[in-house]
Scaffold this motif. Structure first.
Motif, mmCIF file in Angstrom:
data_model
loop_
_atom_site.group_PDB
_atom_site.id
_atom_site.type_symbol
_atom_site.label_atom_id
_atom_site.label_comp_id
_atom_site.label_asym_id
_atom_site.label_seq_id
_atom_site.Cartn_x
_atom_site.Cartn_y
_atom_site.Cartn_z
ATOM 1 N N MET A 1 -25.103 -5.597 3.839
ATOM 2 C CA MET A 1 -24.534 -4.320 3.496
ATOM 3 C C MET A 1 -23.134 -4.546 2.934
ATOM 4 N N THR A 2 -22.856 -3.994 1.796
ATOM 5 C CA THR A 2 -21.551 -4.110 1.171
ATOM 6 C C THR A 2 -20.679 -2.957 1.622
ATOM 7 N N GLN A 3 -19.472 -3.288 2.020
ATOM 8 C CA GLN A 3 -18.545 -2.264 2.474
ATOM 9 C C GLN A 3 -17.549 -1.975 1.356
ATOM 10 N N THR A 4 -17.434 -0.717 0.996
ATOM 11 C CA THR A 4 -16.491 -0.323 -0.037
ATOM 12 C C THR A 4 -15.176 0.045 0.639
ATOM 13 N N GLN A 5 -14.100 -0.571 0.194
ATOM 14 C CA GLN A 5 -12.795 -0.286 0.765
ATOM 15 C C GLN A 5 -11.846 0.148 -0.335
ATOM 16 N N GLU A 6 -10.959 1.050 0.028
ATOM 17 C CA GLU A 6 -9.940 1.511 -0.889
ATOM 18 C C GLU A 6 -8.903 0.413 -1.018
ATOM 19 N N THR A 7 -8.650 -0.060 -2.219
ATOM 20 C CA THR A 7 -7.681 -1.138 -2.420
ATOM 21 C C THR A 7 -6.547 -0.706 -3.344
ATOM 22 N N GLY A 8 -6.291 0.578 -3.372
ATOM 23 C CA GLY A 8 -5.178 1.070 -4.161
ATOM 24 C C GLY A 8 -5.581 1.919 -5.343
ATOM 25 N N GLN A 9 -6.868 1.915 -5.691
ATOM 26 C CA GLN A 9 -7.282 2.709 -6.836
ATOM 27 C C GLN A 9 -7.115 4.207 -6.561
ATOM 28 N N ILE A 10 -7.347 4.624 -5.340
ATOM 29 C CA ILE A 10 -7.266 6.045 -4.995
ATOM 30 C C ILE A 10 -5.840 6.433 -4.637
ATOM 31 N N THR A 11 -5.195 5.666 -3.763
ATOM 32 C CA THR A 11 -3.853 6.027 -3.293
ATOM 33 C C THR A 11 -2.746 5.581 -4.231
ATOM 34 N N GLY A 12 -3.028 4.605 -5.055
ATOM 35 C CA GLY A 12 -1.985 4.050 -5.904
ATOM 36 C C GLY A 12 -1.103 3.051 -5.160
ATOM 37 N N THR A 13 -1.496 2.693 -3.951
ATOM 38 C CA THR A 13 -0.737 1.739 -3.135
ATOM 39 C C THR A 13 -1.678 0.638 -2.683
ATOM 40 N N LYS A 14 -1.326 -0.595 -2.987
ATOM 41 C CA LYS A 14 -2.166 -1.718 -2.577
ATOM 42 C C LYS A 14 -2.291 -1.748 -1.068
ATOM 43 N N ASP A 15 -3.437 -2.220 -0.583
ATOM 44 C CA ASP A 15 -3.674 -2.279 0.855
ATOM 45 C C ASP A 15 -2.553 -2.988 1.602
ATOM 46 N N LYS A 16 -2.107 -4.122 1.091
ATOM 47 C CA LYS A 16 -1.086 -4.886 1.806
ATOM 48 C C LYS A 16 0.210 -4.086 1.930
ATOM 49 N N ASP A 17 0.569 -3.329 0.913
ATOM 50 C CA ASP A 17 1.770 -2.493 0.985
ATOM 51 C C ASP A 17 1.541 -1.304 1.912
ATOM 52 N N TYR A 18 0.375 -0.700 1.802
ATOM 53 C CA TYR A 18 0.037 0.415 2.681
ATOM 54 C C TYR A 18 0.077 -0.031 4.139
ATOM 55 N N ASN A 19 -0.420 -1.225 4.411
ATOM 56 C CA ASN A 19 -0.443 -1.738 5.777
ATOM 57 C C ASN A 19 0.967 -1.877 6.340
ATOM 58 N N ILE A 20 1.907 -2.328 5.511
ATOM 59 C CA ILE A 20 3.295 -2.447 5.969
ATOM 60 C C ILE A 20 3.877 -1.058 6.235
ATOM 61 N N ILE A 21 3.595 -0.121 5.343
ATOM 62 C CA ILE A 21 4.069 1.255 5.528
ATOM 63 C C ILE A 21 3.494 1.833 6.808
ATOM 64 N N TRP A 22 2.195 1.653 7.033
ATOM 65 C CA TRP A 22 1.541 2.174 8.236
ATOM 66 C C TRP A 22 2.159 1.556 9.483
ATOM 67 N N PHE A 23 2.327 0.240 9.478
ATOM 68 C CA PHE A 23 2.888 -0.467 10.630
ATOM 69 C C PHE A 23 4.285 0.059 10.964
ATOM 70 N N THR A 24 5.112 0.215 9.942
ATOM 71 C CA THR A 24 6.477 0.694 10.147
ATOM 72 C C THR A 24 6.477 2.097 10.724
ATOM 73 N N GLU A 25 5.635 2.953 10.194
ATOM 74 C CA GLU A 25 5.544 4.327 10.693
ATOM 75 C C GLU A 25 5.085 4.354 12.139
ATOM 76 N N GLN A 26 4.131 3.528 12.484
ATOM 77 C CA GLN A 26 3.638 3.475 13.858
ATOM 78 C C GLN A 26 4.712 2.992 14.818
ATOM 79 N N CYS A 27 5.486 1.998 14.402
ATOM 80 C CA CYS A 27 6.583 1.516 15.243
ATOM 81 C C CYS A 27 7.610 2.620 15.471
ATOM 82 N N LEU A 28 7.983 3.335 14.410
ATOM 83 C CA LEU A 28 8.954 4.416 14.539
ATOM 84 C C LEU A 28 8.418 5.538 15.409
ATOM 85 N N SER A 29 7.156 5.858 15.247
ATOM 86 C CA SER A 29 6.526 6.885 16.074
ATOM 87 C C SER A 29 6.534 6.472 17.538
ATOM 88 N N ASN A 30 6.282 5.212 17.779
ATOM 89 C CA ASN A 30 6.280 4.684 19.142
ATOM 90 C C ASN A 30 7.673 4.768 19.770
#
Length: 75
Positions: free
Chosen positions: A1-30
């Motif tokens: 089964m092939t898994q389709t993942q968003e890699t920036g085409q939809i959000t305009g943000t590459k996964d690796k950059d999005y991951n850093i943004i998400w991580f930072t937001e989670q730390c601040l929320s914590n």
């Protein structure tokens, strides 16, 4: 089964950059959430627990700072 993942085409943000943004937001929320936990422990007179949450808060704050530095370098 092939898994389709968003890699920036939809959000305009590459996964690796999005991951850093998400991580930072989670730390601040914590950091904010732990402030409530610290006050709850203090209200109950449990200084050991308040100190535990303060240490966790400081770790989250450091993670957020590191995430912000990583973002500055990459975006």
């Amino acid at each position: 089964m092939t898994q389709t993942q968003e890699t920036g085409q939809i959000t305009g943000t590459k996964d690796k950059d999005y991951n850093i943004i998400w991580f930072t937001e989670q730390c601040l929320s914590n950091v904010l959430r732990l402030e409530t936990y610290i006050k709850d422990a203090e209200r109950e007179g449990d200084s050991d627990l308040a100190d535990f949450f303060r240490r966790a808060q400081e770790t989250s704050r450091k993670g957020a700072d590191q995430g912000k530095e990583m973002l500055k370098k990459r975006i």
